[in-house]
Structures are given as C-alpha cells and as structure tokens.
Design an enzyme around this catalytic site. Structure first.
Site, PDB file in Angstrom:
ATOM      1  N   GLY A  51       4.482   0.485  -5.472  1.00  0.00           N
ATOM      2  CA  GLY A  51       3.789   0.354  -6.755  1.00  0.00           C
ATOM      3  C   GLY A  51       2.305   0.072  -6.638  1.00  0.00           C
ATOM      4  O   GLY A  51       1.611  -0.054  -7.652  1.00  0.00           O
ATOM      5  N   HIS A  52       1.769  -0.040  -5.426  1.00  0.00           N
ATOM      6  CA  HIS A  52       0.347  -0.411  -5.239  1.00  0.00           C
ATOM      7  C   HIS A  52      -0.301   0.478  -4.205  1.00  0.00           C
ATOM      8  O   HIS A  52      -0.491   0.062  -3.075  1.00  0.00           O
ATOM      9  CB  HIS A  52       0.254  -1.869  -4.794  1.00  0.00           C
ATOM     10  N   PHE A  53      -0.666   1.564  -4.445  1.00  0.00           N
ATOM     11  CA  PHE A  53      -0.529   2.364  -5.645  1.00  0.00           C
ATOM     12  C   PHE A  53       0.161   3.668  -5.268  1.00  0.00           C
ATOM     13  O   PHE A  53      -0.074   4.157  -4.171  1.00  0.00           O
ATOM     14  CB  PHE A  53      -1.906   2.694  -6.238  1.00  0.00           C
ATOM     15  N   VAL A  58      -2.507   0.898  -0.850  1.00  0.00           N
ATOM     16  CA  VAL A  58      -3.451  -0.135  -0.414  1.00  0.00           C
ATOM     17  C   VAL A  58      -2.716  -1.476  -0.415  1.00  0.00           C
ATOM     18  O   VAL A  58      -2.040  -1.819  -1.387  1.00  0.00           O
ATOM     19  CB  VAL A  58      -4.679  -0.214  -1.357  1.00  0.00           C
TER      20      VAL A  58
END
Length: 149
Positions: A51-53, A58
């Site tokens: 989810g990041h990203f 990252v």
C-alpha cells in the site's frame, strides 16, 4: 561482508517484536548499552509495499525510525540488568529523511546511546544505504518492565 553477531532468532530472544513487526534482520556489531550496528534487507514482498505505494514502492520513513529503535532496543535490552524488559518510545527529535529506501536496498542501522539517566535514555541514530544517509534522528526511549497488568 560483515560477520553476523545475532540473527533474527537471537534478536527475538532479546526484544519482544515478532513478524510482521520485527523489522531488523541482523546485528553486526554491539557494545552493550553503548552502540549497535544492525541491518535490514529491504525486500519487494515487505508488508508495507502493498500500500506504500502501488507501482512506486518506498519504505515509510517512520518504519525506518522504528527499525533504528529496534536496533537500539537490542543494544539496551541485551544488558543483563534489562533482561525481560521492553523498550518504549519516549520521543523522536531532529528526524531528517534524505533518501528513499526501496526494494533491493540493504539498510544499515547505527544507534549510539548518548545519554542515559535511570530508565530513560537517548540514542543518536543513522540509517544508510551504501554509505548514503537515508534517515537520521535522535530517539528517546524508556526501559520498562516487560509484564503488563
């Protein structure tokens, strides 16, 4: 390549963190209660990248600060008088995020304890990739009893 002083299983004997939140892989060097060098291998399947990203993975800076804190906790909690205790955050100061940390990076984590008074201490922390600064900060911690209740 540096020799490994402690692997993940040995780290789990000192700090209570477990997967998916055990965020350090190895301890490379350590002076009990004084300084530590640890390592985290950043992998494509690390939980935060989902989810990041999406399409731009990252490592969140706050998780790098947590990695530094876990390394510092191993340094302090390896001392015989702190066996069975836990390290809690008391504060984060002077945090600077200088470089993105992405899958495939090898993150070197260094913490030096610069002050300690009773159960409260401060560590000067630095995370690097290939010698390039990624995150620097000062971490205030509290060594607490490991039992709740």
């Amino acid at each position: 390549m540096a020799d490994v002083l402690m692997n993940k299983e040995q780290i789990m004997e000192v700090i209570p963190h477990r997967d998916p939140f055990l965020l350090i892989d190895e301890i490379l060097e350590m002076e009990l209660g004084s300084k530590v060098k640890a390592r985290k291998y950043i992998k494509e399947d690390d939980f935060w990248f989902k989810g990041h990203f999406p399409n731009y993975p990252v490592t969140p800076g706050v998780l790098i600060v947590e990695m530094l804190a876990q390394a510092g906790a191993v340094c302090m909690l390896s001392m015989p008088e702190h066996k069975g205790k836990i390290g809690l955050f008391g504060g984060i100061d002077k945090a600077k995020f200088r470089r993105q940390v992405v899958p495939g990076d090898v993150l070197d984590l260094e913490v030096e304890i610069i002050r300690q008074r009773g159960p409260v201490g401060t560590g000067k922390a630095l995370a690097t990739v290939n010698g390039e600064k990624a995150v620097s900060c000062e971490i205030t911690f509290i060594v607490a009893d490991g039992s709740k209740g």
